[in-house]
Design an enzyme around this catalytic site. Sequence first.
Site, mmCIF file in Angstrom:
data_model
loop_
_atom_site.group_PDB
_atom_site.id
_atom_site.type_symbol
_atom_site.label_atom_id
_atom_site.label_comp_id
_atom_site.label_asym_id
_atom_site.label_seq_id
_atom_site.Cartn_x
_atom_site.Cartn_y
_atom_site.Cartn_z
ATOM 1 N N GLU A 68 -3.406 -17.827 -5.004
ATOM 2 C CA GLU A 68 -2.617 -17.244 -3.911
ATOM 3 C C GLU A 68 -3.098 -17.835 -2.573
ATOM 4 O OE1 GLU A 68 -3.229 -13.024 -3.176
ATOM 5 O OE2 GLU A 68 -1.207 -12.813 -2.353
ATOM 6 N N LYS A 142 6.490 -12.784 -3.366
ATOM 7 C CA LYS A 142 5.720 -11.594 -3.749
ATOM 8 C C LYS A 142 6.565 -10.332 -3.567
ATOM 9 C CE LYS A 142 1.022 -9.851 -2.899
ATOM 10 N NZ LYS A 142 -0.209 -10.174 -2.160
ATOM 11 N N CYS A 183 -0.529 -11.654 -7.184
ATOM 12 C CA CYS A 183 -1.631 -10.729 -6.878
ATOM 13 C C CYS A 183 -1.278 -9.251 -7.065
ATOM 14 C CB CYS A 183 -2.173 -11.029 -5.485
ATOM 15 S SG CYS A 183 -3.882 -10.464 -5.330
HETATM 16 N N1 LIG Z 1 -3.664 -10.360 -2.075
HETATM 17 C C1 LIG Z 1 -3.500 -9.253 -2.749
HETATM 18 O O1 LIG Z 1 -2.408 -8.861 -3.111
HETATM 19 C C2 LIG Z 1 -4.752 -8.501 -3.051
HETATM 20 C C3 LIG Z 1 -4.563 -7.417 -4.082
HETATM 21 C C4 LIG Z 1 -5.799 -6.626 -4.302
HETATM 22 O O2 LIG Z 1 -6.891 -6.981 -3.873
HETATM 23 C C5 LIG Z 1 -5.680 -5.388 -5.055
HETATM 24 O O3 LIG Z 1 -6.666 -4.681 -5.154
HETATM 25 O O4 LIG Z 1 -4.598 -5.099 -5.586
#
Ligand SMILES: NC(=O)CCC(=O)C(=O)O
Length: 308
Positions: A68, A142, A183
Site C-alpha cells: 500500500e 480502497k 489494507c
Molecule cells: N492503511 C490502513 O488501512 C491501515 C489499517 C490498519 O492499520 C488497521 O488496523 O486496520
Amino acid sequence: MLGKNTTVVGGYGEKRFFHQWWWMEKKTFKVALCQLAVTSDKAENIAHAREKIESAADEGAKLIVLPEIWNSPYSNDSFPVYAEDISAGGEASPSSKMLSEVAKKKSVTIIGGSIPERSMGSLYNTCCIFGSDGELKAKHRKLHLFDIDIPGKMTFKESETLTAGQNVTVVDTDVGRIAVGICYDIRFQELAMLYAARGAQLICYPGAFNLTTGPLHWELLTRARAADNQLYVMTCSPARDTNSSYKAWGHSTVADPFGEIIATTGHEEAVLFAEIDYSVIGEKRTFIPLEKQRRGDLYCLVDVTRQE
Ligand SMILES: NC(=O)CCC(=O)C(=O)O
C-alpha cells in the site's frame, strides 16, 4: 429489499462459482511480495520498485505484489502532493507507467500495491492491476477508509483527504482469478466472502498496518480471510521506517486455503517468495465442505453489485 442487480450468494444459490474447472486444475506458479522501503523521493521510490520487480521476475515470479502507498509517505499531508492521474497515463502517472512497462518487459502480472490517485477533483487510495501484456486490467479504489481512534495509541483519518471507492475488484489474469482489497478492506469479511463467491482463487491485500493493530490483527486477519473462504490470501506491507510519522508493521505474508502461513517476513525491506498451487483450494474444500454446509435457509450474503 433486493434490487435489480442483486444476487444472493453463498448458501445454495451460487454453486456455479464453486464448480468451475479452473480451480480444480493443478496450476503452480511463483509469487513475489515486495516489502519495499519507501522514501519521500517519488522518483527514487519508482526506480527502486522497478529494480525489485525486475529482479523478482528474473528469479521466476509470475505474479508480483507491491505494498500500500509505495510511491509516497503514508500521510494525509503527502497524499495530495504525490497523487497521480492514472487514467491520463504516461507522464501524468509515472508510477503506473513504470508498472505497465515492467509487466510487459518481464511478462508478469503485477498487483501494483497502491498509490494516491487524483480523479475528477477527488483523491483515492488506488491499486492498479497490470496483465503480462502491460495492459491495465483493473483499478481497485480502497473501499473502506482507515478512520480509527485508539486514544494515545493510533489515530488516523484517511477520510480527511481520501474518498472511498465504489467498486469491488475481481480480475482474470494469466495466474488465475485474483481479487483485490486494500489494507483496512481486509477487516470486512463480507467483501472477502463475496470475492470467494465470484470465484477468486487469491485475494491480494496491499496494506500498511501499524504498531498498535499490526501485532494483534495483521496475521490473524490474513489467516482468517484465507481459512474462512478457503483460498489464498496475500498481505503486502511497506518496510518499517522508524523515522516516519506512520510506522508500518511490515510482516508481509502469504496464507494458504487452510489458513496456514506459507511465507512471511519481519519488518525490514524484503522480497518474499511463495509457491502457489490452486489444486490445494479444491482439496481443502473437499476436506471441509463449507460451501455445501452453509445454512442458506437461515442466512445469506447479498451481492448488490453483480451485473448479470
Ligand atoms: N492503511 C490502513 O488501512 C491501515 C489499517 C490498519 O492499520 C488497521 O488496523 O486496520
